[in-house]
Design an enzyme around this catalytic site. Structure first.
Site, PDB file in Angstrom:
ATOM      1  N   SER A 209       6.674  -5.942  -6.827  1.00  0.00           N
ATOM      2  CA  SER A 209       5.421  -5.858  -6.069  1.00  0.00           C
ATOM      3  C   SER A 209       4.531  -4.773  -6.673  1.00  0.00           C
ATOM      4  O   SER A 209       4.702  -4.390  -7.840  1.00  0.00           O
ATOM      5  CB  SER A 209       5.731  -5.575  -4.603  1.00  0.00           C
ATOM      6  OG  SER A 209       4.559  -5.689  -3.832  1.00  0.00           O
ATOM      7  N   ASN A 210       3.601  -4.252  -5.908  1.00  0.00           N
ATOM      8  CA  ASN A 210       2.741  -3.164  -6.399  1.00  0.00           C
ATOM      9  C   ASN A 210       2.464  -2.202  -5.247  1.00  0.00           C
ATOM     10  O   ASN A 210       2.951  -2.405  -4.135  1.00  0.00           O
ATOM     11  CB  ASN A 210       1.450  -3.738  -6.980  1.00  0.00           C
ATOM     12  CG  ASN A 210       0.746  -4.626  -5.971  1.00  0.00           C
ATOM     13  OD1 ASN A 210       0.317  -4.166  -4.922  1.00  0.00           O
ATOM     14  ND2 ASN A 210       0.670  -5.927  -6.280  1.00  0.00           N
ATOM     15  N   HIS A 211       1.670  -1.176  -5.528  1.00  0.00           N
ATOM     16  CA  HIS A 211       1.500  -0.097  -4.535  1.00  0.00           C
ATOM     17  C   HIS A 211       0.413  -0.364  -3.494  1.00  0.00           C
ATOM     18  O   HIS A 211       0.049   0.527  -2.742  1.00  0.00           O
ATOM     19  CB  HIS A 211       1.170   1.214  -5.258  1.00  0.00           C
ATOM     20  CG  HIS A 211       2.246   1.661  -6.190  1.00  0.00           C
ATOM     21  ND1 HIS A 211       3.501   1.996  -5.748  1.00  0.00           N
ATOM     22  CD2 HIS A 211       2.263   1.800  -7.540  1.00  0.00           C
ATOM     23  CE1 HIS A 211       4.249   2.361  -6.788  1.00  0.00           C
ATOM     24  NE2 HIS A 211       3.518   2.230  -7.887  1.00  0.00           N
ATOM     25  N   SER A 212      -0.155  -1.550  -3.481  1.00  0.00           N
ATOM     26  CA  SER A 212      -1.262  -1.806  -2.545  1.00  0.00           C
ATOM     27  C   SER A 212      -0.812  -1.651  -1.090  1.00  0.00           C
ATOM     28  O   SER A 212       0.255  -2.126  -0.702  1.00  0.00           O
ATOM     29  CB  SER A 212      -1.796  -3.224  -2.764  1.00  0.00           C
ATOM     30  OG  SER A 212      -2.703  -3.541  -1.744  1.00  0.00           O
ATOM     31  N   ALA A 279      -3.935  -7.391  -4.009  1.00  0.00           N
ATOM     32  CA  ALA A 279      -3.336  -7.096  -5.310  1.00  0.00           C
ATOM     33  C   ALA A 279      -2.242  -8.148  -5.522  1.00  0.00           C
ATOM     34  O   ALA A 279      -1.092  -7.968  -5.127  1.00  0.00           O
ATOM     35  CB  ALA A 279      -2.749  -5.694  -5.303  1.00  0.00           C
TER      36      ALA A 279
END
Ligand code: CTP
Length: 402
Positions: A209-212, A279
């Site tokens: 995943s990502n930091h959004s 994101a």
């Protein structure tokens, strides 16, 4: 609401020019700063003395003063204005503007203006209906200028029909809405907004995943809602509080890019505006293991496949009545990359976040953005709270609707 707004009025030679005295009075009463340019033939209908007195500024009409050689800089005038209003706009001056002829100060300033240009046609019935005039008006709209349409009524010729210049009060309303979008033309607009991260599973216990955190998306959704829009908020799992009045799809459970695409697609044909703040993962594992992957090997490789690009897909099918707004998060060549995404995904506007800005992007309560529109013009905002940034962004979206 028009306080300290710099309004430049370009008056052409038509009988409706007499209404400009009332218009200038109205704008001055609202504390706007008004300057007037007149064509030579406009002076046959109303005197520069009247408009200079009412506007409290000298009226300009020549490229230079033949008495003392002082040059009137049309570029400066064009840059000075927050809005340039051509009223009344005659068939003749409209034709010049549409073809880029800079034969007088009014049209030269039009070509130099960077601000929004409004034009208020005023002419006789058959002139207004003529295909040449209609096509010039269409052309001017396609260049991003805002038409304030002529109204129906008795014309100076005695004929009845369309061609009367909009009333000063109507023109003032257009300007107020432009500068104060809270009056809002987003009211009842149906808006799809994607937000937060997506998660792509590797096995039953791991994902990519990502930091959004979805904070920016939430701030924008709230701002849209405050202005009366109907917001369909599609997001992956986020923990931030959300307005209850948003139509929320899926914030409790994790969502993959594919799922976000499928759910968004259902709304594509019904919405007026799509805003892609999510994101979204660009790739997902080709295979998801049914069992937890064991660390048996020294090296481990995952093969990825490309995900559907939600914004790109919408950009392919969106109609001329729909708008799409994208985001770009960049670490280098920020402006260049954002502009290329704007074009590639057929966005009407893109908002750029740079990872180089401190206290901005993922997780912070502040953000610093640049907005780039379809004409590739850039507006750079300061570091502000995400609420204020949302306000700036939504103001820019409102401008696209004018
Ligand atoms: N976007 C989307 N669907 C995707 C990927 C991106 O809708 N599968 C949207 C984002 O929500 C954003 C815009 O497209 O509004 C740009 O996303 P970004 O990740 O910056 O760009 P990419 O196209 O993924 O390009 P790259 O990762 O190569 O920078």
């Amino acid at each position: 609401m028009l306080e300290n707004k710099k309004i430049l009025i370009g008056v052409c030679g038509g009988i409706a020019a007499y209404k400009i005295a009332t218009l200038v009075r109205l704008l001055i009463k609202k504390n706007a700063i008004v300057k007037v340019i007149m064509t030579e033939s406009a002076k046959d209908f109303i005197t520069p003395l009247t408009l200079a007195t009412l506007s409290k500024n000298a009226v300009e009409s020549k490229f230079f003063n033949s008495e003392n050689g002082v040059w009137t800089n049309h570029v400066d005038l064009g840059l000075w204005a927050d809005a340039y209003l051509i009223a009344p706009a005659t068939a003749n001056e409209l034709a010049k503007m549409a073809s880029g002829i800079s034969e007088n100060l009014l049209t030269a300033t039009y070509l130099s203006a960077r601000c929004k240009v409004f034009f208020c046609p005023a002419m006789d019935l058959d002139m207004y209906q003529h295909p040449a005039v209609k096509s010039n008006i269409e052309k001017l709209i396609s260049y991003g200028n805002k038409l304030i349409p002529a109204e129906n009524g008795e014309l100076a010729s005695g004929l009845f029909g369309e061609g009367r210049m909009a009333e000063p009060e109507t023109i003032t309303n257009y300007l107020e809405t432009y500068f104060n979008p809270k009056n809002s033309n987003l009211k009842n607009k149906k808006i799809l907004l994607t937000a937060g991260p997506t998660q792509e599973s590797i096995d039953p216990v791991r994902y990519i995943s990502n930091h959004s955190t979805g904070k920016m998306g939430i701030a924008i959704a709230n701002e849209l809602k405050e202005r009366g829009a109907e917001v369909i908020f599609i997001s992956g799992a986020i923990s931030e509080p959300i307005l209850k009045t948003l139509k929320v799809i899926n914030i409790e459970k994790n969502i993959t890019a594919e799922e976000m695409y499928e759910v968004s697609k259902k709304y594509f044909s019904q919405i007026d505006i799509a805003i892609f703040t999510a994101a979204v993962a660009d790739y997902s594992p080709k295979e998801i293991s049914n069992e937890k992957i064991k660390k048996n090997e020294d090296e481990f490789t995952i093969s990825f496949k490309k995900n559907k690009d939600i914004a790109l897909e919408f950009g392919k099918i969106k109609t001329k009545n729909q708008l799409s707004i994208g985001f770009a998060l960049e670490t280098n060549n920020e402006i260049l990359n954002a502009k290329s995404k704007l074009e590639k995904k057929n966005f009407d506007m893109i908002i750029l976040n740079s990872m180089k800005n401190e206290n901005a992007t993922f997780g912070y309560d502040t953000n610093k953005v640049s907005v780039i529109n379809k004409n590739l013009e850039e507006i750079h905002f300061d570091l502000k709270s995400k609420k204020e940034v949302a306000n700036d962004i939504v103001n820019e979206i409102e401008k696209l609707l004018l």
